[in-house]
Motif scaffolding. Structure first.
Motif, PDB file in Angstrom:
ATOM      1  N   PRO A 182       6.225   7.060  -1.675  1.00 42.24           N
ATOM      2  CA  PRO A 182       6.146   7.808  -2.466  1.00 42.24           C
ATOM      3  C   PRO A 182       5.441   9.714  -2.048  1.00 42.24           C
ATOM      4  CG  PRO A 182       6.181   6.672  -3.940  1.00 42.24           C
ATOM      5  CD  PRO A 182       6.194   5.738  -2.683  1.00 42.24           C
ATOM      6  N   GLY A 183       4.630   9.356  -0.707  1.00 47.32           N
ATOM      7  CA  GLY A 183       3.546  10.268  -0.538  1.00 47.32           C
ATOM      8  C   GLY A 183       5.362  10.869   0.856  1.00 47.32           C
ATOM      9  N   ILE A 184       5.876  10.824   1.834  1.00 54.13           N
ATOM     10  CA  ILE A 184       7.130  11.610   2.142  1.00 54.13           C
ATOM     11  C   ILE A 184       7.412  12.645   1.562  1.00 54.13           C
ATOM     12  CG2 ILE A 184       7.098   9.099   3.300  1.00 54.13           C
ATOM     13  CD1 ILE A 184       9.738   9.813   1.944  1.00 54.13           C
ATOM     14  N   HIS A 185       6.857  12.453   0.212  1.00 55.55           N
ATOM     15  CA  HIS A 185       7.800  14.136  -0.341  1.00 55.55           C
ATOM     16  C   HIS A 185       6.647  15.404  -0.582  1.00 55.55           C
ATOM     17  CE1 HIS A 185      11.566  12.183  -1.818  1.00 55.55           C
ATOM     18  NE2 HIS A 185      10.774  10.554  -1.609  1.00 55.55           N
ATOM     19  N   THR A 217       7.849   0.890  -3.720  1.00 59.94           N
ATOM     20  CA  THR A 217       7.795   1.946  -3.044  1.00 59.94           C
ATOM     21  C   THR A 217       9.863   2.219  -3.808  1.00 59.94           C
ATOM     22  OG1 THR A 217       9.812   1.537  -0.702  1.00 59.94           O
ATOM     23  CG2 THR A 217       7.232   1.671  -1.055  1.00 59.94           C
ATOM     24  N   LEU A 218      10.189   3.676  -3.355  1.00 58.50           N
ATOM     25  CA  LEU A 218      10.829   4.351  -4.910  1.00 58.50           C
ATOM     26  C   LEU A 218      12.580   3.573  -4.041  1.00 58.50           C
ATOM     27  CD1 LEU A 218      10.098   8.461  -3.647  1.00 58.50           C
ATOM     28  CD2 LEU A 218       9.837   6.705  -5.503  1.00 58.50           C
ATOM     29  N   ARG A 248       0.587  -1.028  -0.161  1.00 57.08           N
ATOM     30  CA  ARG A 248       0.414   0.283  -0.165  1.00 57.08           C
ATOM     31  C   ARG A 248       1.049   1.090  -0.267  1.00 57.08           C
ATOM     32  NH1 ARG A 248      -4.894  -0.240   0.601  1.00 57.08           N
ATOM     33  NH2 ARG A 248      -6.692  -2.502   1.510  1.00 57.08           N
ATOM     34  N   ARG A 249       0.392   2.353  -1.361  1.00 59.02           N
ATOM     35  CA  ARG A 249       1.022   3.657  -0.972  1.00 59.02           C
ATOM     36  C   ARG A 249       2.285   3.768  -1.470  1.00 59.02           C
ATOM     37  NH1 ARG A 249      -3.416   4.379  -0.067  1.00 59.02           N
ATOM     38  NH2 ARG A 249      -4.407   4.636   1.547  1.00 59.02           N
ATOM     39  N   SER A 250       2.658   2.613  -1.902  1.00 59.10           N
ATOM     40  CA  SER A 250       3.617   2.490  -3.365  1.00 59.10           C
ATOM     41  C   SER A 250       4.085   3.356  -4.722  1.00 59.10           C
ATOM     42  CB  SER A 250       4.088   0.991  -3.961  1.00 59.10           C
ATOM     43  OG  SER A 250       3.031   0.328  -3.626  1.00 59.10           O
ATOM     44  N   GLY A 251       2.560   3.755  -4.428  1.00 59.16           N
ATOM     45  CA  GLY A 251       1.943   4.210  -5.803  1.00 59.16           C
ATOM     46  C   GLY A 251       1.704   3.646  -7.506  1.00 59.16           C
TER      47      GLY A 251
END
Length: 400
Positions: free
Chosen positions: A174-177, A143-144, A27-30
């Protein structure tokens, strides 16, 4: 939105081809962002918006799509008057019961290009998966990577060593950016992802009652990242804390954590015997940022953290990985892709002759001529030994 070229280029050859594209990953990997980018590319290429149907099962707007019948009725009604090639894009398709039946029907119509995402590795392993067997290609989105992390940081970035320390600490979601680049903010964000995966993708999905046991196992795996691990060993550790836990229970919990991409398992391969071994696996975190969530910014197990990052990088480059076994010695990674193979050792610093001999020596003992490499954070080691190449770990990551 920043296009993740490495991943996009892997899917591009399959766009508009008669095969279902299935994108899986933590989840949340883009995954959702990738789908939106795909839609934008299709529209810029002349596809009418009416011919693209995007269903996001994380949105309450689509809560009414509970099963394959609901999906079939909704898609059929929406496209009842639409002519020409159509594109069906479903995000988190596993939230629709028996979705395979409807998707197989749409695929049979031969006028629909289908893209699906899911946050569970057993998405395609159910009995119903036979409906689309041989009709899909799976792509794993991580993730990135570090090179992608640098791209996302762009003008805000400092020197590469500082940015690597940020990556080592905060990970690659990616969301941390999109957040204030602040330790407390990022840790809270990554912690929320960790909790969501644990509770939604593991506890709720597999109806786990002993949540505290699951949390203990998860923390144990993270704390032993890069170490050989067995279900029996974890069971013994938990029993030493005066708790009841069988090896079979641990094995189930391990599989469910892997299914949710919270961790990824790497099996051992006996180089001399040329066979895969069934016991003593390694587990790596789905994102290294979880380490900071669970234990804070402590310097313990730096070697395991670096192994985790190299593992993540190699998987993103499309390699299949094993942990090598050669007699009583271990090779960190055997990386294969088609006919390509290489052996990799990961070290923090090659600070003493003992460490140098250990890292290079095990590779020297491998009786074949495939490329062999030692990665470390040394900046000026610059040596080769018996054809074994050394490379700065950050420089290696930047090549991705």
């Amino acid at each position: 939105m920043i296009k993740r070229e490495l991943f996009y280029n892997r899917i591009l050859p399959f766009v508009d081809k008669p095969v279902i594209k299935v994108i899986t990953g933590i989840r949340r990997s883009g995954k959702s962002t990738f789908l939106k980018m795909l839609i934008r590319e299709l529209e810029s290429g002349g596809v009418p918006a009416s011919n693209i149907l995007y269903i996001n099962k994380d949105s309450l707007s689509f809560e009414f799509l509970a099963n394959y019948r609901d999906l079939h009725v909704y898609v059929t009604d929406t496209w009842s008057r639409v002519k020409g090639k159509k594109y069906l894009i479903i995000d988190e398709v596993q939230e629709i019961a028996e979705w395979e039946k409807a998707v197989a029907g749409f695929f049979a119509d031969e006028v629909v290009d289908i893209y699906l995402t899911g946050s569970n590795a057993d998405l395609l392993s159910s009995d119903l998966a036979e409906y689309i067997t041989g009709r899909y290609v799976e792509f794993r989105l991580s993730t990135l990577t570090f090179s992608e992390f640098l791209t996302f940081r762009d003008q805000q970035a400092g020197n590469e060593r500082n940015e690597f320390n940020h990556y080592l600490k905060y990970g690659g979601f990616p969301g941390i950016h999109q957040m204030l680049f602040d330790e407390e903010v990022i840790t809270q964000y990554t912690g929320a992802i960790y909790s969501t995966i644990l509770l939604r993708d593991v506890v709720a999905r597999y109806q786990i009652r002993d949540v505290s046991l699951l949390e203990r196992i998860s923390r144990y795996l993270a704390d032993n990242c890069g170490n050989i691990t067995t279900a029996r060993g974890i069971s013994s550790y938990i029993k030493s804390q005066h708790l009841s836990c069988s090896a079979d229970t641990v094995q189930n919990y391990l599989q469910w954590l892997v299914n949710a991409f919270m961790f990824q398992r790497v099996s051992r391969y006996d180089i001399k015997g040329k066979r895969q071994l069934e016991l003593y696996d390694k587990y790596f975190l789905g994102d290294i940022g979880f380490m900071n969530v669970l234990f804070g910014d402590k310097a313990d197990n730096i070697s395991g953290k670096l192994e985790n990052i190299v593992f993540h990088e190699l998987v993103s480059r499309g390699y299949t990985l094993y942990v090598g076994k050669l007699a009583d010695r271990e090779i960190d990674f055997i990386a294969t892709k088609g006919s390509e193979k290489m052996y990799i050792q990961v070290a923090y610093l090659l600070a003493t002759e003992e460490v140098i001999n250990r890292e290079f020596g095990v590779l020297e003992a491998i009786p074949d001529n495939y490329p062999k490499m030692v990665l470390s954070l040394d900046e000026h080691f610059g040596r080769e030994r018996n054809g074994i190449h050394w490379m700065n770990l950050i420089d290696f990551l930047k090549q991705g």
